[in-house]
Design an enzyme around this catalytic site. Sequence first.
Site, PDB file in Angstrom:
ATOM      1  N   ASP A 182       0.824  -1.201   0.000  1.00  0.00           N
ATOM      2  CA  ASP A 182       0.000   0.000   0.000  1.00  0.00           C
ATOM      3  C   ASP A 182       0.865   1.261   0.000  1.00  0.00           C
ATOM      4  O   ASP A 182       2.102   1.188  -0.008  1.00  0.00           O
ATOM      5  CB  ASP A 182      -0.913  -0.057   1.243  1.00  0.00           C
ATOM      6  N   ASP A 203      -9.692   4.059  -3.372  1.00  0.00           N
ATOM      7  CA  ASP A 203     -10.430   2.913  -2.837  1.00  0.00           C
ATOM      8  C   ASP A 203     -11.864   2.830  -3.367  1.00  0.00           C
ATOM      9  O   ASP A 203     -12.597   3.819  -3.358  1.00  0.00           O
ATOM     10  CB  ASP A 203     -10.509   3.006  -1.306  1.00  0.00           C
TER      11      ASP A 203
HETATM   12  C1  GLA Z   1      -5.823   1.694   1.696  1.00  0.00           C
HETATM   13  C2  GLA Z   1      -6.057   0.680   0.576  1.00  0.00           C
HETATM   14  C3  GLA Z   1      -7.199  -0.225   0.933  1.00  0.00           C
HETATM   15  C4  GLA Z   1      -6.896  -0.939   2.226  1.00  0.00           C
HETATM   16  C5  GLA Z   1      -6.589   0.053   3.326  1.00  0.00           C
HETATM   17  C6  GLA Z   1      -6.080  -0.620   4.574  1.00  0.00           C
HETATM   18  O1  GLA Z   1      -6.910   2.537   1.834  1.00  0.00           O
HETATM   19  O2  GLA Z   1      -6.292   1.318  -0.639  1.00  0.00           O
HETATM   20  O3  GLA Z   1      -7.444  -1.146  -0.113  1.00  0.00           O
HETATM   21  O4  GLA Z   1      -5.803  -1.805   2.032  1.00  0.00           O
HETATM   22  O5  GLA Z   1      -5.593   0.988   2.914  1.00  0.00           O
HETATM   23  O6  GLA Z   1      -5.818   0.286   5.595  1.00  0.00           O
END
Ligand code: GLA
Length: 647
Positions: A119, A175
């Site tokens: 990430d 996301d």
């Molecule tokens: C980010 C990622 C998500 C998830 C969260 C976890 O937002 O894009 O897909 O993995 O972190 O904290």
Amino acid sequence: MGWNDWNTFNCEVSEDLIEETTDVIVSSGLKAAGYEYVNIDDCWMAPQRDAAGNLRADPVKFPGGIKAIADYVHAKGLKLGIYQSASTHTCKGLPGSLGFESQDARSFAAWDVDFLKYDNCWHTQGVAARQRFTAMRDALRATGRPIVYSMSNYGLDGVTSWGPSTGHMWRTEHDILLDWKSVLSNYRSNVVLPSIAGPGGWNDPDMLQVGRGLTYEQDKSHFSLWAQMAAPLMAGNDLREASAQTLSVLGNRKVIAVDQDPLGRQGVRIASTGGLDVLAKPLADGDVSVVLFNSTDSPARISTTAARAGLPAAASYVLEDLWADTTRTSSGTISADVPPHGVVMYRVSAAVPSTVTLAAGGSGTLWSRTGTFATGSYGDGWSRAGGPEFTRLTSTGTGRTVRYYGVAGGRVFGQDLDTTTGAWSGWQELPGNATGVRDIAAARVGNVVHLQIAGWDGSMWTQTGDYDTGRFNENWTMVESAGRSDLTALTSVASGTLVRVYGVAYGRVYGQDLDTLTGAWSGWHELPGGATGVKDIAASLVGTTVHLQIIGGDRALWTQIGDYNAGRFDPAWTRVGGSGLDRLTSTAQGTSVHVYAVTTTRGVGHARLDTGTGTWSAWQTLTGEDVALFDLTASTTADERATPSVP
Ligand code: GLA
């Protein structure tokens, strides 16, 4: 393909959740449909590294540690994924991997992890994203363990230029949320990037929201669009509570086959007007998957053509609707009424001209002739193909080769025809020394030929061979007959990993199935319809429909259709016509079935079924008969196929 806990569970991840989900992936059939990775997202780790700087699993959530979970997942035939961040902290504030890349990668490898989602939260250290993501790529490589590298930096920092050379998949948007607008937004960012995706490196529009509260139409659209874009299919719902409808979306194997197609091309948006999109994805076998997507709030008719979708010119096209599970033909228009937020998804194939080869045993030897499938016209007459005088024949073909199996003097022989050159390989007796054989049937699953014979004792015996080499096992194996030991005729069809066999015993029609994965036979059961005095049987598969044909006690042709997957048949037989029929064979292509019969006067008659309309042609006699025939088999091979152009 796989599952990730984040969408539904956020930080509420645990050993129990991962193990229970692993079990459900297996028991629900999703594993068999292709789902493979069970991925743990953020919040799996303890807030502090240990004294040596190693990551540790949260002792409350994962008391057994990550290695134990990996062992559990592997024991179920699945793979384990884990999460980290290219920064000082993960998004939820736990220790990140920046500066610890090699040490952490070694931990993942030591725990037998198979997938890393990396990430990009808290990326405030002034180190360029490319450099931070490349450091982990190199660290993973250095472990020597194959670990899928999934880069989660939301389409930022020019990842679409360096992503393909750095990881196996890269996020193209922020996301995804449980919200139709969010699904649309991630789709729109991803659909414009087809040129950078391909085998080994994929655009990732983020995990699936299927089964979490979108409407059924939205779920199907979401899943279809992701598949059409060759995106990773990572379920994000609570699989332990998934409804049958959700599993039918996530488990639609025809849509999954489009996603996983070995050509590895991301579908291209070939039209987009007023919220109505058309996407075309070329597939390895020359078919093209076409998605008609209505993102608006009103029903709409969406149309394109086979030519615009990149299919070669052809007289007609077969359109397989991957959600309705129906098939129809078209002369080129691909069009459908699409509900609001819905899709219609077709697998389209050009119905290329096909040749039918008829091979018949009679008058001292084997005879053959070819015809055109589309018109049903067959040259001038039979030509001598050589070999002994066959009383029973069957065949199974692929590409340009047809393999023939026949019974002569009660013994079993095989040979091959190269349909391009017309050359026969010469007959060879099959191993196993069968004698007194009454009938034979063949079906192919992958490159395994499954042969079934009605033996001297009226039981079914089987043997398998290698389609490519033509080599068979040494022996026939008897299938437990449970009293049905008067078999006089057999036929079989195969699809997926199942072989369905139909037989005539005591003049009645029975069916049973072989699960080729376990080798288990189902046992005979009588088909509905109560046919008696049956002389012979043939079967052909069109899509997921089994078309059975029998010669009834009145020596006319009767038919019945069944659902291949469910194994369920219509309650009655329908009389088609013909008279004085003795032996039967059938062959299908596209949406047509051709049936041929040898008559008691040793000639040949035939009729054709258009499965789209359900209409049969009149029963006709094949001209040019100058030999007396005992049995025949028909097989259809596609003529040379044009290569589809790239849309
Ligand atoms: C980010 C990622 C998500 C998830 C969260 C976890 O937002 O894009 O897909 O993995 O972190 O904290």
